[in-house]
Each structure stands twice: as C-alpha cells, then as structure tokens.
Design a protein around this motif. Structure first.
Motif, PDB file in Angstrom:
ATOM      1  N   ASP A 177       0.850  -1.209   0.000  1.00  0.00           N
ATOM      2  CA  ASP A 177       0.000   0.000   0.000  1.00  0.00           C
ATOM      3  C   ASP A 177       0.876   1.245   0.000  1.00  0.00           C
ATOM      4  O   ASP A 177       0.564   2.238  -0.660  1.00  0.00           O
ATOM      5  CB  ASP A 177      -0.903   0.023   1.242  1.00  0.00           C
ATOM      6  N   ARG A 178       1.969   1.202   0.756  1.00  0.00           N
ATOM      7  CA  ARG A 178       2.828   2.383   0.837  1.00  0.00           C
ATOM      8  C   ARG A 178       3.583   2.614  -0.470  1.00  0.00           C
ATOM      9  O   ARG A 178       3.849   3.755  -0.842  1.00  0.00           O
ATOM     10  CB  ARG A 178       3.775   2.266   2.038  1.00  0.00           C
ATOM     11  N   ALA A 219       0.979   4.252  -2.585  1.00  0.00           N
ATOM     12  CA  ALA A 219       0.734   5.618  -2.115  1.00  0.00           C
ATOM     13  C   ALA A 219       1.869   6.559  -2.526  1.00  0.00           C
ATOM     14  O   ALA A 219       1.669   7.759  -2.685  1.00  0.00           O
ATOM     15  CB  ALA A 219       0.562   5.626  -0.593  1.00  0.00           C
ATOM     16  N   ALA A 220       3.082   6.001  -2.714  1.00  0.00           N
ATOM     17  CA  ALA A 220       4.231   6.840  -3.067  1.00  0.00           C
ATOM     18  C   ALA A 220       4.164   7.337  -4.515  1.00  0.00           C
ATOM     19  O   ALA A 220       4.887   8.262  -4.885  1.00  0.00           O
ATOM     20  CB  ALA A 220       5.535   6.069  -2.831  1.00  0.00           C
ATOM     21  N   ASN A 279       9.729   7.884  -6.970  1.00  0.00           N
ATOM     22  CA  ASN A 279       9.136   7.726  -5.638  1.00  0.00           C
ATOM     23  C   ASN A 279       8.816   6.273  -5.310  1.00  0.00           C
ATOM     24  O   ASN A 279       9.030   5.818  -4.183  1.00  0.00           O
ATOM     25  CB  ASN A 279       7.854   8.565  -5.529  1.00  0.00           C
ATOM     26  N   VAL A 331      10.240   3.537  -6.506  1.00  0.00           N
ATOM     27  CA  VAL A 331      11.469   2.759  -6.287  1.00  0.00           C
ATOM     28  C   VAL A 331      12.062   3.107  -4.922  1.00  0.00           C
ATOM     29  O   VAL A 331      12.503   2.218  -4.176  1.00  0.00           O
ATOM     30  CB  VAL A 331      12.480   3.012  -7.430  1.00  0.00           C
ATOM     31  N   GLU A 332      12.033   4.379  -4.566  1.00  0.00           N
ATOM     32  CA  GLU A 332      12.556   4.766  -3.248  1.00  0.00           C
ATOM     33  C   GLU A 332      11.764   4.105  -2.129  1.00  0.00           C
ATOM     34  O   GLU A 332      12.319   3.609  -1.147  1.00  0.00           O
ATOM     35  CB  GLU A 332      12.518   6.296  -3.091  1.00  0.00           C
ATOM     36  N   GLN A 333      10.437   4.075  -2.279  1.00  0.00           N
ATOM     37  CA  GLN A 333       9.609   3.474  -1.233  1.00  0.00           C
ATOM     38  C   GLN A 333       9.832   1.957  -1.165  1.00  0.00           C
ATOM     39  O   GLN A 333       9.899   1.380  -0.087  1.00  0.00           O
ATOM     40  CB  GLN A 333       8.132   3.792  -1.483  1.00  0.00           C
TER      41      GLN A 333
END
Ligand code: HEM
Ligand code: SF4
Ligand code: FES
Lengths: 249, 240
Positions: free
Chosen positions: A120-121, A124-125, A200, A202-204
C-alpha cells in the motif's frame, strides 16, 4: 480423500512458529483449498483449539488477500490464487505443507496471515494519477494506441497479492511495482507524473526493505494474473530515463 | 496501523538497489567485452610462438608514440579493476540485503522440502554468488601466474607463449583453469540475460520466451569453449 496438512502455526508477530500436522479424513475433491481450511477450523473450534488464522475476502480470485505458500510454491501448484485452487489438484493420501508468505517486508501477524501494508505504501508513493473529479470526460478525447491499451490493461490486472515477493528468492517487489509503472506509464493520463512516479515508488520499495531483482523470473511463474516479465524492463527504462534528467534525483 | 503513511526513511533513487543493478550490469558487460578480446588473443596460441608473442608485444606497443609503452594495457587494467570493484561491491551489498529481504525463519525460508528448486529457475541462477567468489579467487591466481609470473608452474619464461605452454602441460593447472572457466560460463549463462534485462532490453513475457536468453547462452558457450580450447590442446599435445 484423506489429506494430511502441515501448517505453520505462530501465535503472534514476535512468537516463534512451527509446522503442525493435522489429519483430515473426509475432504471432497470439489472443495476449494480455503474450504478445506474452513472445515479444519470448524473442527479445531469444536475441539476447543485455536483455529488457523488465514486471510481471505472475495474468494473469487480478485482481491489478492488469500495468498499462502503451498508445498513451497506461492499459491500452490496451479497458476491461480489460493481461493481458486481446488482439492482435486491433490491426491488421496497427500501431505500438503502450508506456510505464510516469507519476506522481510511482510511480517507474519499470526499463523498464515502477513502484513502486506508495504505494498500500500509503494502505491501511495506514486501509483496514482492526478485527475479532476466531477463529470466523466469524453472517452474519445484521449486516443490510446491499441497495443498500449492492451499492455496497460494486462499490467493493471495485478491484484497486489504478493505472490511475486513470496516466490522471489531475493524477496524483491519489482514485478508488483513495475506492473503499476507500466500500467500508468503507457496511458496518456499517466504522463504528467511518469518520472516522479518511478523515482518515488522505487525509493519506497527500497525503504520497505524489499530485495533487488536478479531477473530469475520466479515471480512471473507464481503470479496468478500472468503479469509479464517485460514490465520489469519497462520500469528499468523509465528509471534510467528519469535519472538521466538533470536535477531529477 | 496506518498503512498509507510514508514514514520510512528513503534514500534517493539514484542510490537505490535498482541503480546499483545498473552499475552491476554495466561493469559485468565491460568484463564480458574484455573476455571476448582476451579469448581472441588466447586462440593465437594455435598460430605458434611467433604469432602469440608478437600479439602480446603488439598490445604493449599499441598507440606508440601517442601512448607510452604498455599505455593501452594500463588503460584496460584500470578499467577492469574499477569494473571488478564496482561489480563485487554491488554483488556483496545486494547479496546481504536480499537475504534479509527473503525473510528467513530459523535458517530456512520455507520449511516445506518441496519446491526448493523453484518453478522455472536455471541451475546457473543458483551459482552466481559463490560462482562469482570462485571467479574472483581465480582472477588473483591467474594474474600471479600468467601476468606477473610470480607463481610459475612448469617454469618461468620471458616469452608469454612459453609461460602459457609450460603451465598448461601440467594437469592441475588445466584442471583449476577449467573449473574457473566453467564458473564464468555458468555466471554468464544467467548474467548476460540478467544484465540486458536490467538495462531495460527484455520485451517478452517470460525469461524463456525472450530472445535475450538464447543470446546469453550463445555468448557464454562461445566464451567457455574459446577459453578451454588452448589449455586442453596443450595438455593433450595437439599444439605447443
Ligand atoms: C569478482 C567476482 C564476481 C562476483 C562476486 C560476481 C557476482 C555476481 C552476482 C551476485 C551477480 C548477480 C546475479 C544476477 O543479477 O542475477 C552477478 C551478475 C553479473 N555478473 Fe558477476 N560476479 C563476479 C565477476 C564477474 C565477471 C568476471 C564477469 C564478466 C566476465 C561478470 C559478469 C556478470 C554479469 C554480466 C552479470 C549480470 C549483471 C546484472 O544482473 O545486472 N561477473 N555477478
Ligand atoms: S504481480 Fe502478480 S503475484 Fe505480484 S502482487 Fe500482482 S498479481 Fe500478485
Ligand atoms: S480471497 Fe480474494 S483473491 Fe483469493
């Protein structure tokens, strides 16, 4: 059919788990896999034992809740979700091992239930588009080439079940993340956020502790929705493009 | 638990694991390019001492006087050293990270003994990490033997041709060399496919359906056979 199931029992997130065997004498081959577990749970409840915790919701292969590892393979021997697997796939007298998804980013909550909040995060990113709400726009204002529409649709069928991570020897979430990158990146509505999206997400993905892809392809073999492996190359192309832009990172 | 909060600490995508894979893929492909040239050089052994030594000499005087003696060689050596360091650093960093990411419990990931070899994995994909370590150890030994000639099984010599022939007349030298070349072959069997996919080149639904897969097989087979021909020909007395 007579079936022996060996199930991972773990009381809570911090508890130590172990495989526990149960014998089932009267399994119909028409039962779904989850019905077989329901029958077991009814018996355990009557016997005053704690029933086996497992997740499910739609039971028709569209919500992505029900994943477990069956005989070492995510969602079991057929390419489908656990809820769509039937006992006729197994033979009388079989022993079936049932375990939760294993991944650092998917902690076990109890027995076969894991927390997939990391997915989910990641969504969301960046796994969204910005669109005005209100009356529906005229569909023909935005032509999409057929080949892109088909490919985007194929990628969009991901149900977020997490089998790709559970099957990946590196615990990588590349197939899941790349499916969303491909789905939105191929459509005109996805263009404004195309670069920030891949950066975003990939970072998350990294922040959640998922592993890195070594292009082995076990994810695609386990995926109940047939998400194709080329989405991973698509993510790589998008990320290389975004990183090449000055000031992007 | 609010699952939509993005509170985890993030590092820029330019330093992500995916970017690290780009470094790994590029450094790996640089080394593959070098191996192909190196193999071509080795096959000159079949042309005899003069051809082989002339080629080795030519590599050292290449570009003179624009480049100093051994200038090209040093450029290549620095590029290769950088590639090995970047490649091994990325491999070890990701190796450790991926182990944690796979979520082992009590030394095992899944306790079921079934399905341990995966659904469609290749044998080569299991050997990359320890195979890489074997290759690294071999590279050190190989440089000490044929480049620096610090170790000189079969006798030292000023002639690169003589050094090669002296070494490969000994069975255990050929054996260790063969093991290392097979490790490289397995590494590239999966590695070339993986590198090209990491660099965004796969357009197929599965690994086995991709044209990159037979390409990887072909290149790794050519490299393996090309490197094995000279030592075995020398050992069996066909040349040298
Ligand atoms: C120094 C010792 C080495 C170690 C520890 C090592 C380790 C690894 C590992 C763990 C991988 C990841 C596997 C994957 O992506 O599926 C890999 C990939 C690769 N290796 Fe190596 N390797 C070494 C040397 C070499 C050499 C000498 C070459 C070339 C001749 C090479 C070429 C490649 C290629 C092309 C890849 C694919 C890169 C990618 O997946 O993006 N490696 N290596
Ligand atoms: S890519 Fe496939 S396996 Fe992975 S979460 Fe989506 S549907 Fe499940
Ligand atoms: S319960 Fe919804 S996909 Fe299985």
């Amino acid at each position: 059919m007579k079936i022996t199931v060996r199930i991972w029992r773990q009381k809570g997130p911090e508890a130590k788990g172990t495989m526990v065997p149960y014998e089932l004498d009267d399994v119909s081959e028409h039962m779904s896999f989850l019905e077989m577990l329901d029958v077991l749970n009814e018996r355990l409840t009557l016997e005053g034992e704690e029933p086996v915790a497992f997740d499910s919701d739609c039971r028709e292969g569209i919500c992505g809740m029900c994943g477990v590892v069956i005989n070492g393979i995510a969602h079991g021997p057929e390419v489908t979700t656990t809820c769509q697997l039937h006992m006729r796939t197994f033979n009388d007298g079989d022993t079936i091992d049932i375990e939760p998804w294993r991944a650092g980013a998917f902690p076990v909550v109890k027995d076969l239930v894991v927390d997939r909040g990391a997915f989910d995060r990641i969504i969301a990113a960046g796994g969204y588009i910005t669109a005005p709400t209100g009356s529906a726009p005229e569909a023909n204002n935005l032509p999409v080439p057929k080949i892109d529409a088909d490919h985007a649709f194929e990628a969009a069928t991901c149900i977020g079940c997490g089998a790709c991570v559970a099957a990946c020897p590196n615990g990588s979430a590349m197939l899941f993340t790349a499916a969303k990158i491909t789905h939105l990146g191929l459509l005109p509505q996805g263009q404004p956020e195309r670069e920030s999206r891949v950066l975003n997400m990939v970072e998350q993905m990294d922040a959640e502790g998922f592993g890195s892809c070594t292009n082995i392809g076990e994810c695609t073999a386990a995926c109940p929705k047939g998400i194709p492996l080329d989405v991973i190359s698509q993510l790589n192309r998008d990320l290389m493009g975004a990183l090449a832009k000055p000031g992007s990172a | 638990m609010a699952s939509t909060q993005l509170t985890k600490k993030r590092v820029p995508a330019s330093r992500s694991t995916v970017a690290m894979k780009y470094a790994m893929a590029v450094s790996g492909l640089i080394m593959v390019g070098y191996l192909i040239l190196h193999m071509y050089g080795n096959l000159k052994v079949f042309g005899g001492q003069e051809a082989f030594d002339a080629y080795a000499h030519h590599l050292r005087t290449f570009g003179e006087p624009m480049l100093p003696y051994e200038g090209l060689l040093w450029i290549v050596r620095v590029a290769l050293l950088a590639s090995v360091l970047v490649h091994a650093w990325a491999a070890i960093t990701l190796w450790r990270r991926n182990k944690a990411a796979a979520g082992y419990s009590g030394g095992k990931r899944y306790h079921s003994s079934k399905g341990a070899t995966g659904v469609q994995r290749s044998y080569a994909s299991f050997t990359l990490r320890w195979g890489g370590v074997i290759i690294l150890v071999f590279i050190v030994y190989h440089l000490l033997h044929l480049t620096a000639n610090v170790i000189s099984p079969g006798g030292a010599s000023d002639s690169p041709y003589q050094r090669t022939v002296n070494g490969f007349e000994i069975w255990w030298v050929v054996l260790s060399y063969t093991i290392a070349v097979l490790a490289v072959g397995l590494h590239l069997w999966h590695g070339i496919w993986s590198a090209l996919t990491t660099l965004g080149q796969n357009r197929s639904k599965t690994r086995l359906a991709s044209r990159l897969t037979p390409l990887a097989w072909f290149v790794s087979a050519v490299i393996t056979i090309g490197f094995l021909l000279p030592p075995w020909a020398i050992l069996l007395g066909i040349t040298g």
